[in-house]
Design a protein around this motif. Structure first.
Motif, PDB file in Angstrom:
ATOM      1  N   LEU A  93       0.848  -1.192   0.000  1.00 14.94           N
ATOM      2  CA  LEU A  93       0.000   0.000   0.000  1.00 14.94           C
ATOM      3  C   LEU A  93       0.885   1.243   0.000  1.00 14.94           C
ATOM      4  N   VAL A  94       0.768   2.067  -1.052  1.00 14.15           N
ATOM      5  CA  VAL A  94       1.649   3.228  -1.190  1.00 14.15           C
ATOM      6  C   VAL A  94       0.887   4.550  -1.221  1.00 14.15           C
ATOM      7  N   GLU A  95      -0.449   4.502  -1.279  1.00 19.20           N
ATOM      8  CA  GLU A  95      -1.209   5.747  -1.384  1.00 19.20           C
ATOM      9  C   GLU A  95      -2.635   5.538  -0.889  1.00 19.20           C
ATOM     10  N   VAL A  96      -3.157   6.513  -0.192  1.00 19.61           N
ATOM     11  CA  VAL A  96      -4.567   6.519   0.190  1.00 19.61           C
ATOM     12  C   VAL A  96      -5.176   7.865  -0.205  1.00 19.61           C
ATOM     13  N   SER A 104      -2.647  10.941  -0.362  1.00 19.72           N
ATOM     14  CA  SER A 104      -1.504  11.022   0.546  1.00 19.72           C
ATOM     15  C   SER A 104      -0.550   9.887   0.209  1.00 19.72           C
ATOM     16  N   LYS A 105       0.708  10.220  -0.065  1.00 22.09           N
ATOM     17  CA  LYS A 105       1.703   9.227  -0.457  1.00 22.09           C
ATOM     18  C   LYS A 105       2.823   9.066   0.565  1.00 22.09           C
ATOM     19  N   LYS A 106       2.848   9.930   1.571  1.00 20.59           N
ATOM     20  CA  LYS A 106       3.942   9.913   2.534  1.00 20.59           C
ATOM     21  C   LYS A 106       3.664   8.865   3.618  1.00 20.59           C
ATOM     22  N   ARG A 107       4.341   7.715   3.510  1.00 24.29           N
ATOM     23  CA  ARG A 107       4.133   6.632   4.478  1.00 24.29           C
ATOM     24  C   ARG A 107       4.969   6.863   5.734  1.00 24.29           C
ATOM     25  N   GLU A 115       9.101   9.286   8.486  1.00 27.54           N
ATOM     26  CA  GLU A 115       8.751   8.901   7.128  1.00 27.54           C
ATOM     27  C   GLU A 115       9.580   7.702   6.676  1.00 27.54           C
ATOM     28  N   LEU A 116       8.914   6.726   6.082  1.00 33.32           N
ATOM     29  CA  LEU A 116       9.576   5.520   5.602  1.00 33.32           C
ATOM     30  C   LEU A 116      10.157   5.747   4.208  1.00 33.32           C
ATOM     31  N   PRO A 117      11.261   5.070   3.871  1.00 29.72           N
ATOM     32  CA  PRO A 117      11.801   5.176   2.505  1.00 29.72           C
ATOM     33  C   PRO A 117      10.826   4.586   1.496  1.00 29.72           C
ATOM     34  N   LEU A 118      10.902   5.046   0.267  1.00 36.00           N
ATOM     35  CA  LEU A 118       9.975   4.613  -0.773  1.00 36.00           C
ATOM     36  C   LEU A 118      10.007   3.109  -0.996  1.00 36.00           C
ATOM     37  N   THR A 119      11.173   2.500  -0.792  1.00 37.47           N
ATOM     38  CA  THR A 119      11.322   1.067  -1.073  1.00 37.47           C
ATOM     39  C   THR A 119      10.859   0.169   0.077  1.00 37.47           C
TER      40      THR A 119
END
Length: 417
Positions: A93-96, A104-107, A115-119
């Motif tokens: 899950l990368v976006e809500v 919102s894309k910032k996990r 904030e978690l890294p994109l990977t």
């Protein structure tokens, strides 16, 4: 059938495996679906979406004596979002999309809200811990290692070693790489009260069939490694590491310290009791996490790394070390991990430490089940008055790291024909 329903139905059959996330800040471990999100906007007339204090994030910062951050956008919990407003990539899950229709894309980590890294969750994330007592040169070694991985080692394995963000790239360059490689200055010791921001890199192979590896280097203050209150903060980080590099300075070993002090008449009295014994770090690790493992042992692959190997040249001629020792010569591993070269250096360094500090190797064997021994020089020569003399010429700095990748089955091993 809507587009989101179609996407979800496809996931049931082809959804790729995701990987558990270990937060590179607080080191809590959880599945990707537990991550939360930072809202991309705020609404002054909506209590839920107003700017507000993030208590979790401020509690994390307080551990490092940092002040609270100003009010910020709200945290969004995915379980409150309908499935049709969620987006997955590689099974993660990368976006809500919130009730205002804004994505919102910032996990964020559900525990500390960093904030978690994109990977995170998409590829294996391996935390490589660099531990050791004060004065062993952890920050200098980490800098030399990353520089070597980026400029030499990655190419030898048809890969690239890249920071996960522009911010990480800038911080590594300004705080670590430039002082050593451009200005010839030693780094100051890491302070216990400094916020321990991890340095995150991705070791990515050009062969797309091989999963990239996310590497998290965590620079723990040396003096904290023998203080229980300090290690309480970082026990989760060490426990959830995929591999450890246990750095040992020869000057921590009383026998070697006395020998070098006698030989180096130019620096009388320079080597004092300020050096913690290596086994004291093991005792501290046992108190904080190894003692809670089955049979009081840890199976985390641990590379015992003898640092500042260039200082041992003054001992050549004694029974401890020979002038033509492998310790003083570089070894290039290309394409695979050279097992013959590894066995030679592992055996030689292990025998050396057995002679000068048998209590340490005995303690390692009691509490660690998966170890190997290495010797490195991060700079290639001994600095004078905090200044590096000549060109930085690392010796064998990437070998412990490559052994860890080999033990983690990221790269293969082979023997020279």
């Amino acid at each position: 059938m809507g587009i989101f329903d179609f996407f979800k139905s496809k996931q049931k059959t082809v959804r790729p495996e995701f990987f558990d996330i270990v937060c590179p800040f607080c080191f809590e471990k959880y599945s990707p679906d537990k991550a939360v999100f930072r809202a991309a906007h705020y609404k002054e007339d909506d209590e839920e979406f107003q700017l507000q204090e993030d208590e979790n994030l401020n509690a994390y910062r307080a551990k490092f004596d940092l002040g609270p951050l100003p009010d910020m956008e709200a945290v969004i919990y995915p379980e409150r979002i309908p499935d049709e407003y969620k987006k997955y990539v590689d099974g993660v899950l990368v976006e809500v999309v919130d009730r205002y229709g804004i994505a919102s894309k910032k996990r964020l980590c559900p525990s500390c809200h960093n904030e978690l890294p994109l990977t995170a969750g998409k590829v294996p994330g391996n935390i490589i811990s660099i531990i050791g007592a004060s004065q062993v040169g952890k920050s200098v070694y980490m800098t030399s290692l990353i520089h070597t991985l980026q400029n030499f080692t990655a190419n030898n394995f048809n890969a690239a070693c890249l920071p996960v963000s522009v911010e990480v790239s800038r911080r590594f360059r300004e705080l670590y790489e430039d002082p050593i490689y451009d200005r010839g200055e030693l780094l100051t010791s890491t302070r216990k009260t400094a916020k321990q921001e991890p340095l995150m890199f991705q070791f990515k192979f050009k062969d797309e069939s091989k999963d990239p590896v996310t590497l998290v280097f965590f620079d723990v203050a040396g003096e904290g490694m023998v203080e229980r209150d300090y290690l309480d903060i970082f026990a989760a980080h060490i426990k959830n590491s995929s591999g450890m590099m246990f750095l040992v300075d020869p000057l921590q070993m009383r026998t070697i310290r006395n020998k070098i002090s006698i030989r180096r008449e130019d620096a009388p009295g320079d080597f004092t009791s300020k050096y913690d014994e290596p086994r004291e770090v093991i005792i501290s690790l046992f108190e904080n996490f190894i003692g809670n493992q089955e049979k009081g042992k840890t199976d985390i692959p641990t590379a015992v790394v003898l640092t500042k190997s260039d200082t041992l040249k003054v001992l050549c001629g004694d029974d401890y070390i020979k002038e033509n020792s492998n310790i003083f010569y570089n070894a290039a591993h290309k394409g695979t991990f050279d097992l013959t070269e590894f066995e030679n250096i592992n055996g030689e360094v292990k025998r050396f430490i057995d002679k000068v500090d048998r209590a340490f190797t005995d303690a390692m064997e009691v509490h660690f089940t998966n170890t190997a021994y290495f010797a490195v020089s991060a700079l290639g020569s001994d600095p004078v008055d905090q200044k590096i003399q000549g060109t930085v010429s690392p010796v064998r700095v990437d070998e412990p790291f490559l052994w860890l990748l080999y033990r983690l089955k990221v790269i293969e091993g082979s023997r020279a024909k």
